[in-house]
Design a protein around this motif. Sequence first.
Motif, PDB file in Angstrom:
ATOM      1  N   ASN A 402      50.751  35.766  35.452  1.00  0.00           N
ATOM      2  CA  ASN A 402      50.255  35.091  34.257  1.00  0.00           C
ATOM      3  C   ASN A 402      51.095  33.853  33.947  1.00  0.00           C
ATOM      4  OD1 ASN A 402      48.439  34.958  32.020  1.00  0.00           O
ATOM      5  ND2 ASN A 402      50.021  35.783  30.690  1.00  0.00           N
ATOM      6  N   MET A 403      52.419  33.973  34.040  1.00  0.00           N
ATOM      7  CA  MET A 403      53.287  32.831  33.761  1.00  0.00           C
ATOM      8  C   MET A 403      53.154  31.757  34.840  1.00  0.00           C
ATOM      9  SD  MET A 403      54.510  33.171  30.853  1.00  0.00           S
ATOM     10  CE  MET A 403      55.467  31.656  30.982  1.00  0.00           C
ATOM     11  N   ALA A 404      52.950  32.187  36.095  1.00  0.00           N
ATOM     12  CA  ALA A 404      52.746  31.207  37.170  1.00  0.00           C
ATOM     13  C   ALA A 404      51.463  30.415  36.947  1.00  0.00           C
ATOM     14  CB  ALA A 404      52.711  31.916  38.521  1.00  0.00           C
ATOM     15  N   PHE A 405      50.405  31.100  36.513  1.00  0.00           N
ATOM     16  CA  PHE A 405      49.163  30.406  36.174  1.00  0.00           C
ATOM     17  C   PHE A 405      49.421  29.367  35.090  1.00  0.00           C
ATOM     18  CE2 PHE A 405      45.742  33.835  37.320  1.00  0.00           C
ATOM     19  CZ  PHE A 405      46.155  33.810  38.634  1.00  0.00           C
ATOM     20  N   GLN A 406      50.102  29.783  34.035  1.00  0.00           N
ATOM     21  CA  GLN A 406      50.329  28.889  32.896  1.00  0.00           C
ATOM     22  C   GLN A 406      51.145  27.670  33.320  1.00  0.00           C
ATOM     23  OE1 GLN A 406      51.350  30.676  29.046  1.00  0.00           O
ATOM     24  NE2 GLN A 406      53.001  29.188  28.855  1.00  0.00           N
ATOM     25  N   GLU A 407      52.170  27.886  34.115  1.00  0.00           N
ATOM     26  CA  GLU A 407      53.004  26.768  34.562  1.00  0.00           C
ATOM     27  C   GLU A 407      52.201  25.761  35.383  1.00  0.00           C
ATOM     28  OE1 GLU A 407      56.161  28.703  36.618  1.00  0.00           O
ATOM     29  OE2 GLU A 407      57.085  29.477  34.764  1.00  0.00           O
ATOM     30  N   GLN A 408      51.158  26.244  36.073  1.00  0.00           N
ATOM     31  CA  GLN A 408      50.376  25.357  36.931  1.00  0.00           C
ATOM     32  C   GLN A 408      49.089  24.865  36.266  1.00  0.00           C
ATOM     33  OE1 GLN A 408      50.134  26.542  41.062  1.00  0.00           O
ATOM     34  NE2 GLN A 408      52.043  27.718  40.914  1.00  0.00           N
ATOM     35  N   GLY A 409      48.894  25.233  34.975  1.00  0.00           N
ATOM     36  CA  GLY A 409      47.795  24.639  34.223  1.00  0.00           C
ATOM     37  C   GLY A 409      46.573  25.516  34.025  1.00  0.00           C
ATOM     38  N   LEU A 410      46.756  26.836  34.048  1.00  0.00           N
ATOM     39  CA  LEU A 410      45.640  27.761  33.809  1.00  0.00           C
ATOM     40  C   LEU A 410      46.084  28.826  32.826  1.00  0.00           C
ATOM     41  CD1 LEU A 410      42.900  29.164  34.373  1.00  0.00           C
ATOM     42  CD2 LEU A 410      43.973  30.220  36.391  1.00  0.00           C
ATOM     43  N   ILE A 411      45.348  28.979  31.754  1.00  0.00           N
ATOM     44  CA  ILE A 411      45.602  30.055  30.808  1.00  0.00           C
ATOM     45  C   ILE A 411      44.689  31.222  31.144  1.00  0.00           C
ATOM     46  CG2 ILE A 411      45.449  30.775  28.396  1.00  0.00           C
ATOM     47  CD1 ILE A 411      46.294  27.962  27.602  1.00  0.00           C
ATOM     48  N   SER A 412      45.298  32.343  31.439  1.00  0.00           N
ATOM     49  CA  SER A 412      44.566  33.577  31.722  1.00  0.00           C
ATOM     50  C   SER A 412      45.158  34.665  30.834  1.00  0.00           C
ATOM     51  CB  SER A 412      44.673  33.935  33.209  1.00  0.00           C
ATOM     52  OG  SER A 412      43.974  35.127  33.498  1.00  0.00           O
ATOM     53  N   ARG A 413      44.972  35.909  31.192  1.00  0.00           N
ATOM     54  CA  ARG A 413      45.554  37.021  30.441  1.00  0.00           C
ATOM     55  C   ARG A 413      45.719  38.184  31.391  1.00  0.00           C
ATOM     56  NH1 ARG A 413      42.919  40.029  25.118  1.00  0.00           N
ATOM     57  NH2 ARG A 413      44.678  41.399  24.675  1.00  0.00           N
ATOM     58  N   ASN A 414      46.922  38.740  31.422  1.00  0.00           N
ATOM     59  CA  ASN A 414      47.107  39.930  32.243  1.00  0.00           C
ATOM     60  C   ASN A 414      46.971  41.180  31.389  1.00  0.00           C
ATOM     61  OD1 ASN A 414      49.876  39.199  31.203  1.00  0.00           O
ATOM     62  ND2 ASN A 414      50.385  41.136  32.200  1.00  0.00           N
ATOM     63  N   MET A 415      46.160  42.082  31.857  1.00  0.00           N
ATOM     64  CA  MET A 415      45.994  43.398  31.231  1.00  0.00           C
ATOM     65  C   MET A 415      46.637  44.380  32.198  1.00  0.00           C
ATOM     66  SD  MET A 415      42.096  42.554  30.210  1.00  0.00           S
ATOM     67  CE  MET A 415      41.912  42.007  31.895  1.00  0.00           C
ATOM     68  N   GLY A 416      47.916  44.673  31.942  1.00  0.00           N
ATOM     69  CA  GLY A 416      48.691  45.356  32.956  1.00  0.00           C
ATOM     70  C   GLY A 416      48.863  44.414  34.133  1.00  0.00           C
ATOM     71  N   ASP A 417      48.462  44.851  35.316  1.00  0.00           N
ATOM     72  CA  ASP A 417      48.566  44.022  36.520  1.00  0.00           C
ATOM     73  C   ASP A 417      47.225  43.429  36.931  1.00  0.00           C
ATOM     74  OD1 ASP A 417      51.372  44.304  37.018  1.00  0.00           O
ATOM     75  OD2 ASP A 417      50.988  46.387  37.568  1.00  0.00           O
ATOM     76  N   ALA A 418      46.260  43.457  36.030  1.00  0.00           N
ATOM     77  CA  ALA A 418      44.960  42.835  36.283  1.00  0.00           C
ATOM     78  C   ALA A 418      44.892  41.500  35.561  1.00  0.00           C
ATOM     79  CB  ALA A 418      43.828  43.736  35.822  1.00  0.00           C
ATOM     80  N   MET A 419      44.507  40.457  36.281  1.00  0.00           N
ATOM     81  CA  MET A 419      44.342  39.131  35.698  1.00  0.00           C
ATOM     82  C   MET A 419      42.872  38.908  35.383  1.00  0.00           C
ATOM     83  SD  MET A 419      47.392  38.060  35.544  1.00  0.00           S
ATOM     84  CE  MET A 419      46.869  36.524  34.792  1.00  0.00           C
ATOM     85  N   ALA A 420      42.589  38.509  34.146  1.00  0.00           N
ATOM     86  CA  ALA A 420      41.213  38.326  33.702  1.00  0.00           C
ATOM     87  C   ALA A 420      40.789  36.868  33.804  1.00  0.00           C
ATOM     88  CB  ALA A 420      41.052  38.808  32.269  1.00  0.00           C
ATOM     89  N   PHE A 421      39.487  36.677  34.037  1.00  0.00           N
ATOM     90  CA  PHE A 421      38.872  35.351  34.062  1.00  0.00           C
ATOM     91  C   PHE A 421      37.590  35.418  33.231  1.00  0.00           C
ATOM     92  CE2 PHE A 421      41.352  35.826  37.882  1.00  0.00           C
ATOM     93  CZ  PHE A 421      42.035  34.629  37.986  1.00  0.00           C
ATOM     94  N   CYS A 422      37.554  34.593  32.188  1.00  0.00           N
ATOM     95  CA  CYS A 422      36.417  34.625  31.259  1.00  0.00           C
ATOM     96  C   CYS A 422      36.281  33.244  30.621  1.00  0.00           C
ATOM     97  CB  CYS A 422      36.660  35.716  30.210  1.00  0.00           C
ATOM     98  SG  CYS A 422      35.313  35.996  29.057  1.00  0.00           S
ATOM     99  N   PRO A 423      35.953  32.230  31.415  1.00  0.00           N
ATOM    100  CA  PRO A 423      35.956  30.849  30.910  1.00  0.00           C
ATOM    101  C   PRO A 423      34.781  30.574  29.969  1.00  0.00           C
ATOM    102  CG  PRO A 423      35.058  30.912  33.122  1.00  0.00           C
ATOM    103  CD  PRO A 423      35.537  32.311  32.826  1.00  0.00           C
TER     104      PRO A 423
END
Length: 450
Positions: A402-423
């Motif tokens: 999640n933090m790697a995404f944010q640093e590279q310009g994508l806001i996501s959300r981790n639910m445990g170890d699952a990364m969500a995508f809901c643009p």
Amino acid sequence: MNQLPNSIEARDIAFQLHSYTDARKHEDNGPLVIEKGDGIYVEDNNGKRYIEGMAGLWSVAVGFGEKRLVEAATRQMEKLPYYHTFSHRTHGPSVELAEKLISMAPVPMSKAYFTNSGSEANDTAIKLIWYRSNALGQPERKKIISRVRGYHGVTIASASLTGLPNNHRSFDLPIANILHTSSPHYHSMKKDGEIETDFAKRCAQDLEDMIRAEGPETIAAFFAEPVMGAGGVVIPPQGYWEAVQPILKKYDILFVADEVICGFGRTGNMFGTQTYNLEPDMMTLSKGISSSYLPMSALLVNEKVYGPMADESHKIGVWGHGYTASGHPVAAAVALENLKIIEERDLVGHVRDISPAFLRRLHSLGGHPLARESRGVGLIGAVEFAHEALSATPGALGGKINMAFQEQGLISRNMGDAMAFCPPLIITEKQVNEMFDIAESGIETIAKAL
């Protein structure tokens, strides 16, 4: 007198308590300050631009910066900035929105009741269900079943429905009469050699076994999201709803479809209820109803629910329930305009058109060596990750990604170890590829570090 901190980050740490946050860790790390948004993008106070891959909180359907919603709010604010719906009073926007939602409902509904969040809508549904049982002379019929990993909100009652441990720990939840049946997550819950349809039948059997063990005459309702959202974007296994719904009908148990995330186009139909051929007695709506530009939610009920409730209110002389901002005229006006945009621009059709590209990239991400599973429908999905070095701390890998995404310009959300995508529903195929390109890069960054 001590001097107040100057920066917005310091002031935030000094004065604000955040949702879903480690408060002590926040004191050290501070906030990401978002200052503006446009389409699928948001920008922080340092000028860094991000793809908002979660549409805020699963909710900004028409994107950020939609001027028509700003104008709708301004017009209504100038005309009637506030009024209520207590004691036989009303106003135009709430009447129009109620009429609109009843006309849009995928199954026959009788009345709409307005609340301010999905949590409040589900909380009100519980109260109404208990009220109805008393009206029918069935005071023992008060138990409500939801599901492990289901998410229905954070008020005391709706958080009890929610089937996630951290929504219960140290809150003294769940309250009495709230039960949780099996999670329909095939990948994590299947038995060795069990095919998907057999797993679905087992989940349905677990539900029926619980009903019979508790006593069918004590079970009032079953709450479920068509697709589980905050529990990890859990897609129902093949045959699940076909097995579950007959059981509810068999024991005359009300079915409440929580459409807070699925509603208004997210799954490729206007409602998740349509995607999975559901026949609920009640529907809870929020998020996409106003694209979260203003707080708005609704509870729709059919005549089976409304009739006994109306009779009981007449017997007592009042239905003793209400919120100051129920059907707020400005929020209702924005919701009406938001629904017009969704329909006029055929965003539901757009979701169906863009979904193949979205799912193709999602499942491609699911092929990464760190990935365990990818799952999605319409324009919502998740990829679950695992690594033996972090297996002892659930959520640690997801937090790093999640933090790697944010640093590279994508806001996501981790639910445990699952990364969500809901643009946002307005996302283009080019932007879908841009989003997943960043995701791939972020995952590679973590993979190399591990």
